[in-house]
Design a protein around this motif. Structure first.
Motif, PDB file in Angstrom:
ATOM      1  N   HIS A  39      -5.300   5.701 -13.582  1.00 48.57           N
ATOM      2  CA  HIS A  39      -4.036   5.267 -13.246  1.00 48.57           C
ATOM      3  C   HIS A  39      -3.422   4.491 -14.578  1.00 48.57           C
ATOM      4  CE1 HIS A  39      -4.910   6.629  -9.154  1.00 48.57           C
ATOM      5  NE2 HIS A  39      -5.709   5.693  -9.175  1.00 48.57           N
ATOM      6  N   ASN A  40      -3.970   4.359 -15.426  1.00 54.55           N
ATOM      7  CA  ASN A  40      -3.911   3.319 -16.527  1.00 54.55           C
ATOM      8  C   ASN A  40      -3.342   1.978 -16.435  1.00 54.55           C
ATOM      9  OD1 ASN A  40      -3.617   3.309 -19.493  1.00 54.55           O
ATOM     10  ND2 ASN A  40      -1.597   3.732 -19.552  1.00 54.55           N
ATOM     11  N   MET A  41      -4.097   1.435 -15.280  1.00 54.97           N
ATOM     12  CA  MET A  41      -3.816   0.087 -14.933  1.00 54.97           C
ATOM     13  C   MET A  41      -4.972  -0.641 -14.787  1.00 54.97           C
ATOM     14  SD  MET A  41      -1.040   1.025 -12.018  1.00 54.97           S
ATOM     15  CE  MET A  41      -0.146  -0.601 -12.038  1.00 54.97           C
ATOM     16  N   GLU A  42      -4.992  -2.042 -14.664  1.00 53.06           N
ATOM     17  CA  GLU A  42      -6.009  -2.947 -14.193  1.00 53.06           C
ATOM     18  C   GLU A  42      -6.043  -3.345 -12.676  1.00 53.06           C
ATOM     19  OE1 GLU A  42      -8.260  -3.970 -16.468  1.00 53.06           O
ATOM     20  OE2 GLU A  42      -7.234  -3.166 -17.949  1.00 53.06           O
ATOM     21  N   ARG A  43      -6.923  -3.485 -12.236  1.00 50.46           N
ATOM     22  CA  ARG A  43      -6.970  -3.724 -10.752  1.00 50.46           C
ATOM     23  C   ARG A  43      -6.052  -4.790 -10.320  1.00 50.46           C
ATOM     24  NH1 ARG A  43     -13.353  -5.245  -9.408  1.00 50.46           N
ATOM     25  NH2 ARG A  43     -14.092  -3.120  -9.255  1.00 50.46           N
ATOM     26  N   ASP A  44      -5.730  -5.880 -11.091  1.00 49.49           N
ATOM     27  CA  ASP A  44      -4.633  -6.881 -10.514  1.00 49.49           C
ATOM     28  C   ASP A  44      -3.560  -6.238 -10.576  1.00 49.49           C
ATOM     29  OD1 ASP A  44      -4.851  -7.066 -13.427  1.00 49.49           O
ATOM     30  OD2 ASP A  44      -4.401  -9.052 -13.276  1.00 49.49           O
ATOM     31  N   GLU A  45      -3.062  -5.400 -11.654  1.00 52.37           N
ATOM     32  CA  GLU A  45      -1.856  -4.469 -11.892  1.00 52.37           C
ATOM     33  C   GLU A  45      -1.509  -3.799 -10.417  1.00 52.37           C
ATOM     34  OE1 GLU A  45      -0.781  -3.549 -16.004  1.00 52.37           O
ATOM     35  OE2 GLU A  45      -2.764  -3.108 -15.758  1.00 52.37           O
ATOM     36  N   ILE A  46      -2.582  -3.028 -10.133  1.00 53.76           N
ATOM     37  CA  ILE A  46      -2.605  -2.110  -8.948  1.00 53.76           C
ATOM     38  C   ILE A  46      -2.265  -2.854  -7.570  1.00 53.76           C
ATOM     39  CG2 ILE A  46      -3.682  -0.550  -7.507  1.00 53.76           C
ATOM     40  CD1 ILE A  46      -4.900   0.585 -10.099  1.00 53.76           C
ATOM     41  N   GLU A  47      -3.049  -3.958  -7.748  1.00 55.09           N
ATOM     42  CA  GLU A  47      -2.999  -4.801  -6.428  1.00 55.09           C
ATOM     43  C   GLU A  47      -1.445  -5.250  -6.285  1.00 55.09           C
ATOM     44  OE1 GLU A  47      -5.640  -8.020  -3.892  1.00 55.09           O
ATOM     45  OE2 GLU A  47      -5.941  -7.864  -5.924  1.00 55.09           O
ATOM     46  N   LYS A  48      -0.967  -5.962  -7.333  1.00 60.03           N
ATOM     47  CA  LYS A  48       0.239  -6.526  -7.276  1.00 60.03           C
ATOM     48  C   LYS A  48       1.529  -5.423  -6.846  1.00 60.03           C
ATOM     49  CE  LYS A  48      -0.540 -10.040 -10.585  1.00 60.03           C
ATOM     50  NZ  LYS A  48      -0.252 -10.708 -12.015  1.00 60.03           N
ATOM     51  N   LYS A  49       1.227  -4.313  -7.482  1.00 59.28           N
ATOM     52  CA  LYS A  49       2.366  -3.035  -7.308  1.00 59.28           C
ATOM     53  C   LYS A  49       1.980  -2.358  -5.794  1.00 59.28           C
ATOM     54  CE  LYS A  49       4.329   0.563  -9.605  1.00 59.28           C
ATOM     55  NZ  LYS A  49       4.625   1.598 -10.998  1.00 59.28           N
ATOM     56  N   TYR A  50       0.625  -2.116  -5.548  1.00 64.21           N
ATOM     57  CA  TYR A  50       0.596  -1.341  -4.355  1.00 64.21           C
ATOM     58  C   TYR A  50      -0.225  -2.023  -3.263  1.00 64.21           C
ATOM     59  CZ  TYR A  50       1.536   2.365  -7.666  1.00 64.21           C
ATOM     60  OH  TYR A  50       2.273   3.293  -8.600  1.00 64.21           O
ATOM     61  N   GLY A  51      -0.752  -3.122  -3.516  1.00 70.38           N
ATOM     62  CA  GLY A  51      -1.787  -4.008  -2.669  1.00 70.38           C
ATOM     63  C   GLY A  51      -3.000  -3.580  -2.715  1.00 70.38           C
ATOM     64  N   GLY A  52      -4.049  -3.974  -2.040  1.00 68.95           N
ATOM     65  CA  GLY A  52      -5.458  -3.764  -2.124  1.00 68.95           C
ATOM     66  C   GLY A  52      -5.729  -2.539  -1.523  1.00 68.95           C
ATOM     67  N   PRO A  53      -7.127  -2.188  -1.935  1.00 69.32           N
ATOM     68  CA  PRO A  53      -7.537  -0.815  -1.197  1.00 69.32           C
ATOM     69  C   PRO A  53      -7.668  -0.929   0.379  1.00 69.32           C
ATOM     70  CG  PRO A  53      -9.259  -1.983  -2.401  1.00 69.32           C
ATOM     71  CD  PRO A  53      -8.348  -2.720  -2.510  1.00 69.32           C
ATOM     72  N   ARG A  54      -7.354   0.428   1.066  1.00 67.88           N
ATOM     73  CA  ARG A  54      -7.749   0.506   2.445  1.00 67.88           C
ATOM     74  C   ARG A  54      -8.780   0.554   2.799  1.00 67.88           C
ATOM     75  NH1 ARG A  54      -4.512   4.071   0.889  1.00 67.88           N
ATOM     76  NH2 ARG A  54      -5.443   5.694   1.737  1.00 67.88           N
ATOM     77  N   ILE A  55      -9.505   0.177   3.939  1.00 69.94           N
ATOM     78  CA  ILE A  55     -10.793   0.400   4.583  1.00 69.94           C
ATOM     79  C   ILE A  55     -10.686   1.631   5.374  1.00 69.94           C
ATOM     80  CG2 ILE A  55     -12.766  -0.746   5.813  1.00 69.94           C
ATOM     81  CD1 ILE A  55     -11.622  -3.251   5.098  1.00 69.94           C
ATOM     82  N   VAL A  56     -11.675   2.527   4.999  1.00 68.74           N
ATOM     83  CA  VAL A  56     -11.679   3.743   5.993  1.00 68.74           C
ATOM     84  C   VAL A  56     -13.437   3.633   6.391  1.00 68.74           C
ATOM     85  CG1 VAL A  56     -10.029   5.014   4.788  1.00 68.74           C
ATOM     86  CG2 VAL A  56     -12.396   5.167   3.877  1.00 68.74           C
ATOM     87  N   LYS A  57     -13.439   4.405   7.504  1.00 71.79           N
ATOM     88  CA  LYS A  57     -14.690   4.624   8.163  1.00 71.79           C
ATOM     89  C   LYS A  57     -14.981   6.040   8.244  1.00 71.79           C
ATOM     90  CE  LYS A  57     -15.223   0.211  10.830  1.00 71.79           C
ATOM     91  NZ  LYS A  57     -15.723  -0.324  11.982  1.00 71.79           N
ATOM     92  N   MET A  58     -16.272   6.178   8.369  1.00 67.80           N
ATOM     93  CA  MET A  58     -16.884   7.496   8.592  1.00 67.80           C
ATOM     94  C   MET A  58     -17.052   7.504  10.010  1.00 67.80           C
ATOM     95  SD  MET A  58     -17.680  10.223   7.092  1.00 67.80           S
ATOM     96  CE  MET A  58     -19.106  10.775   5.913  1.00 67.80           C
ATOM     97  N   ASN A  59     -16.221   8.526  10.918  1.00 73.20           N
ATOM     98  CA  ASN A  59     -16.728   8.793  12.287  1.00 73.20           C
ATOM     99  C   ASN A  59     -16.468  10.366  12.272  1.00 73.20           C
ATOM    100  OD1 ASN A  59     -16.503   6.263  12.838  1.00 73.20           O
ATOM    101  ND2 ASN A  59     -14.403   6.137  13.207  1.00 73.20           N
TER     102      ASN A  59
END
Length: 67
Positions: A39-59
């Motif tokens: 994404h050519n971005m740092e984590r904090d840039e992604i978090e500011k633009k899109y929010g944090g990662p979503r949590i997914v579960k294995m079911n």
């Protein structure tokens, strides 16, 4: 929770999904390397633009539990 903490804190049998639209990356950790290389971005840039990662579960497959 501190900024960035959620990027590497899956719970139980949960995984994290990258928050960038159209990115299908799911892993126990969304690494800084992933953010930079794909994404050519740092984590904090992604978090500011899109929010944090979503949590997914294995079911018997992946199911979003947090959007």
């Amino acid at each position: 929770m501190k900024t960035g903490e959620v990027w590497c804190t899956p719970v139980g049998e949960s995984f994290l999904a990258c928050p960038v639209p159209d990115c299908k990356h799911i892993a126990p950790i969304i690494t800084k390397v992933h953010c930079r290389m794909h994404h050519n971005m740092e984590r904090d840039e992604i978090e500011k633009k899109y929010g944090g990662p979503r949590i997914v579960k294995m079911n018997g497959g992946f199911t979003n539990v947090d959007h």
